[in-house]
Design an enzyme around this catalytic site. Sequence first.
Site, PDB file in Angstrom:
ATOM      1  N   CYS A 137      80.805  15.565  -4.168  1.00  0.00           N
ATOM      2  CA  CYS A 137      79.876  16.332  -3.336  1.00  0.00           C
ATOM      3  C   CYS A 137      78.415  16.096  -3.715  1.00  0.00           C
ATOM      4  O   CYS A 137      77.518  16.338  -2.907  1.00  0.00           O
ATOM      5  CB  CYS A 137      80.203  17.816  -3.402  1.00  0.00           C
ATOM      6  SG  CYS A 137      81.850  18.230  -2.787  1.00  0.00           S
ATOM      7  N   HIS A 191      73.813  21.371  -0.535  1.00  0.00           N
ATOM      8  CA  HIS A 191      75.180  20.955  -0.234  1.00  0.00           C
ATOM      9  C   HIS A 191      75.876  22.125   0.443  1.00  0.00           C
ATOM     10  O   HIS A 191      75.862  23.249  -0.056  1.00  0.00           O
ATOM     11  CB  HIS A 191      75.902  20.563  -1.515  1.00  0.00           C
ATOM     12  CG  HIS A 191      77.378  20.393  -1.355  1.00  0.00           C
ATOM     13  ND1 HIS A 191      77.931  19.649  -0.322  1.00  0.00           N
ATOM     14  CD2 HIS A 191      78.429  20.883  -2.070  1.00  0.00           C
ATOM     15  CE1 HIS A 191      79.246  19.689  -0.421  1.00  0.00           C
ATOM     16  NE2 HIS A 191      79.576  20.434  -1.469  1.00  0.00           N
ATOM     17  N   ASN A 223      82.823  22.050   4.434  1.00  0.00           N
ATOM     18  CA  ASN A 223      82.358  21.236   3.316  1.00  0.00           C
ATOM     19  C   ASN A 223      82.700  19.778   3.602  1.00  0.00           C
ATOM     20  O   ASN A 223      83.869  19.395   3.574  1.00  0.00           O
ATOM     21  CB  ASN A 223      83.027  21.710   2.021  1.00  0.00           C
ATOM     22  CG  ASN A 223      82.546  20.960   0.790  1.00  0.00           C
ATOM     23  OD1 ASN A 223      81.930  19.905   0.890  1.00  0.00           O
ATOM     24  ND2 ASN A 223      82.849  21.504  -0.379  1.00  0.00           N
TER      25      ASN A 223
END
Length: 323
Positions: A114, A250, A280
């Site tokens: 990520c 993020h 996500n």
Amino acid sequence: MTIRAVVRGVGHYLPDRIVPNSELEALVETTDEWIRTRSGIERRHFAAEGQTTSDLAARAARAALADAGLQPDDIDTLIVATSTADLTFPSAATMVQAALGMSRGFAFDVQAVCAGFVYALANADALIRSGQANRVLVIGAETFSRLMDWSDRATCVLFGDGAGALVLEGAEGAGTSADRGILATDLHSDGRFKDLLYVDGGASTGSTGHLRMQGREVFRHAVEKLAETAHTALDKAGLTSADVDWIVPHQANLRIISATAQRMQVPMDRVILTVQDHGNTSAASIPLALSVGKARGQIKEGDLLVTEAIGGGLAWGSVVLRW
């Protein structure tokens, strides 16, 4: 004279299939309310059968090139941040290079889960500052839907697929925080925490594997480390949270995003949010948010942005840039 890596163009691509929370209710023991309350996610996009990470990346790349008014062969370097490359090798970046018809330059992948796009931006900035490249196409692309264990209801509802891209170009700056472009980067990793977030597959196992996550521990580390790295990058740039126009985080979880903004003393109306629509998307989430934020009219030239992310490894970092 100071060389800055300045944003020349931005773009994104999302697969056609939209999966609302209600669709997941039929797959696992969950509810729309449960997902929204714990993550803020309302829907996500899933890649079609046969549609690969490099396919998504190439679509986002074309959008960013069009926004920049450039052709593929105007690019010196192509970097793809991904944990879900089509094949073990060659890299997704070389596949995108071929898909775009690039006949020059070099391409490589960055894998920091990520945090991948933040790592890729830092690499692009270093290449431009050192003179090894002038124009760098930086892409974050993922197909995390293919790593989900659909019996793990706490995790499988969180992720989606997508891609975003930036074109960075070297430009002269005054060497002050008023310059456009990347002003500071801050990167970290700590392999002691590898068991908090990982995929239990790979070449050594002979299988693709599934994503495994200790959600509470990841949350704790995220809130602590994201605010810290953002403050460090701002300090390197000679700036503070009060100077920030937008946090572009993020997009993992609304609770993490909110807690980090609170620690940074930045109100939520100065945070770009896309987690509700995308879920996500790992390394794709920050460039997706940048592209959507610009399209909405939120991000404007001259705005000061902080991007921050944390992922498996653990790996985390931040970038301060002026749009």
